[in-house]
Design an enzyme around this catalytic site. Structure first.
Site, PDB file in Angstrom:
ATOM      1  N   VAL A 199       0.866  -1.172   0.000  1.00 59.32           N
ATOM      2  CA  VAL A 199       0.000   0.000   0.000  1.00 59.32           C
ATOM      3  C   VAL A 199       0.903   1.222   0.000  1.00 59.32           C
ATOM      4  CG1 VAL A 199      -1.986  -1.071   1.082  1.00 59.32           C
ATOM      5  CG2 VAL A 199      -0.182  -0.143   2.516  1.00 59.32           C
ATOM      6  N   SER A 200       0.435   2.305  -0.587  1.00 57.14           N
ATOM      7  CA  SER A 200       1.302   3.450  -0.838  1.00 57.14           C
ATOM      8  C   SER A 200       1.409   4.418   0.332  1.00 57.14           C
ATOM      9  CB  SER A 200       0.812   4.219  -2.082  1.00 57.14           C
ATOM     10  OG  SER A 200       0.849   3.375  -3.208  1.00 57.14           O
ATOM     11  N   THR A 201       0.469   4.386   1.269  1.00 58.17           N
ATOM     12  CA  THR A 201       0.484   5.356   2.358  1.00 58.17           C
ATOM     13  C   THR A 201       0.234   4.682   3.693  1.00 58.17           C
ATOM     14  OG1 THR A 201      -1.887   5.820   2.263  1.00 58.17           O
ATOM     15  CG2 THR A 201      -0.454   7.116   0.812  1.00 58.17           C
ATOM     16  N   GLN A 211      -3.462   4.075   4.266  1.00 59.82           N
ATOM     17  CA  GLN A 211      -3.997   2.867   3.638  1.00 59.82           C
ATOM     18  C   GLN A 211      -3.630   1.629   4.443  1.00 59.82           C
ATOM     19  OE1 GLN A 211      -2.504   2.939  -0.393  1.00 59.82           O
ATOM     20  NE2 GLN A 211      -4.413   3.771  -1.167  1.00 59.82           N
TER      21      GLN A 211
END
Length: 221
Positions: free
Chosen positions: A9-11, A14
């Protein structure tokens, strides 16, 4: 078949909320179930796909290597948007499956990765042009604490490197000790057998007697 799942996941948001993560899990678990396979372990990364220094992916690849398992991801872009990095994973010899392209060969995956990399390049170019336009308008760019931040990042990177190094040694040491019990009683013999069995060092290279000695003595730097 045995599988090691890798989710990204990018963040941080998330990662905490599960946004995007549950969908990946559903896709991967459904694929493994249809293959009547076994999921050995899950690795989850909170990181941008643009970066290649991802410790959880490194752990997943090492786990695959040590257990002769297949790396499985939900989509190609979960693995990487960088063609060079994807090619490196391919050359490592570790089998992997992208659930959205399960029947695609290496050439198709390389083409798809090249397209993804071009999309990333275009985004970077648009960002560069936007920053140039902002600077022309008199907007101050940059961070006055850049030097301090850079030093902090370098310190953290060294700590991460050492931690990954220690974890790899802990993973491979039982394999070496098992070979010793089988009668491989010299560093040279151990290195040759590790290479014959297809094991690689943390850097993806073949083992030498000095490599084995350093691992066993806890001196691998």
């Amino acid at each position: 078949m045995q599988f090691i799942a890798y989710y990204r996941v990018s963040t941080q948001r998330q990662g905490i909320s599960g946004l995007g993560l549950e969908a990946q899990q559903d896709i991967v678990e459904d694929y493994i179930r249809r293959q009547e396979g076994k999921l050995l372990h899950i690795y989850t990364e909170i990181e941008s796909g643009k970066r290649d220094d991802r410790p959880q992916l490194l752990k997943a690849l090492q786990h695959c290597q040590l257990t002769n398992s297949t790396l499985v991801v939900s989509k190609l872009d979960r693995l990487s948007r960088d063609l060079h990095f994807l090619s490196t994973v391919m050359k490592s010899g570790i089998p992997f499956i992208c659930c959205d392209q399960p029947n695609s060969g290496t050439l198709v995956l390389q083409v798809l990765a090249a397209v993804a990399e071009e999309e990333r390049r275009m985004i970077s170019e648009r960002t560069r042009l936007a920053l140039a336009a902002a600077k022309k308008r008199g907007v101050k760019l940059g961070n006055p604490r850049l030097h301090e931040i850079r030093n902090s990042c370098m310190k953290n990177a060294r700590g991460t490197w050492q931690k990954n190094n220690d974890e790899f040694n802990q993973a491979i040491r039982p394999v070496i000790e098992s070979l010793q019990q089988q009668g491989f009683d010299t560093y040279t013999a151990l290195a040759s057998e590790l290479n014959r069995l297809g094991f690689k060092t943390r850097y993806g290279r073949q083992f030498y007697s000095a490599t084995v000695r350093n691992i066993l003595l806890g001196q691998d730097k």
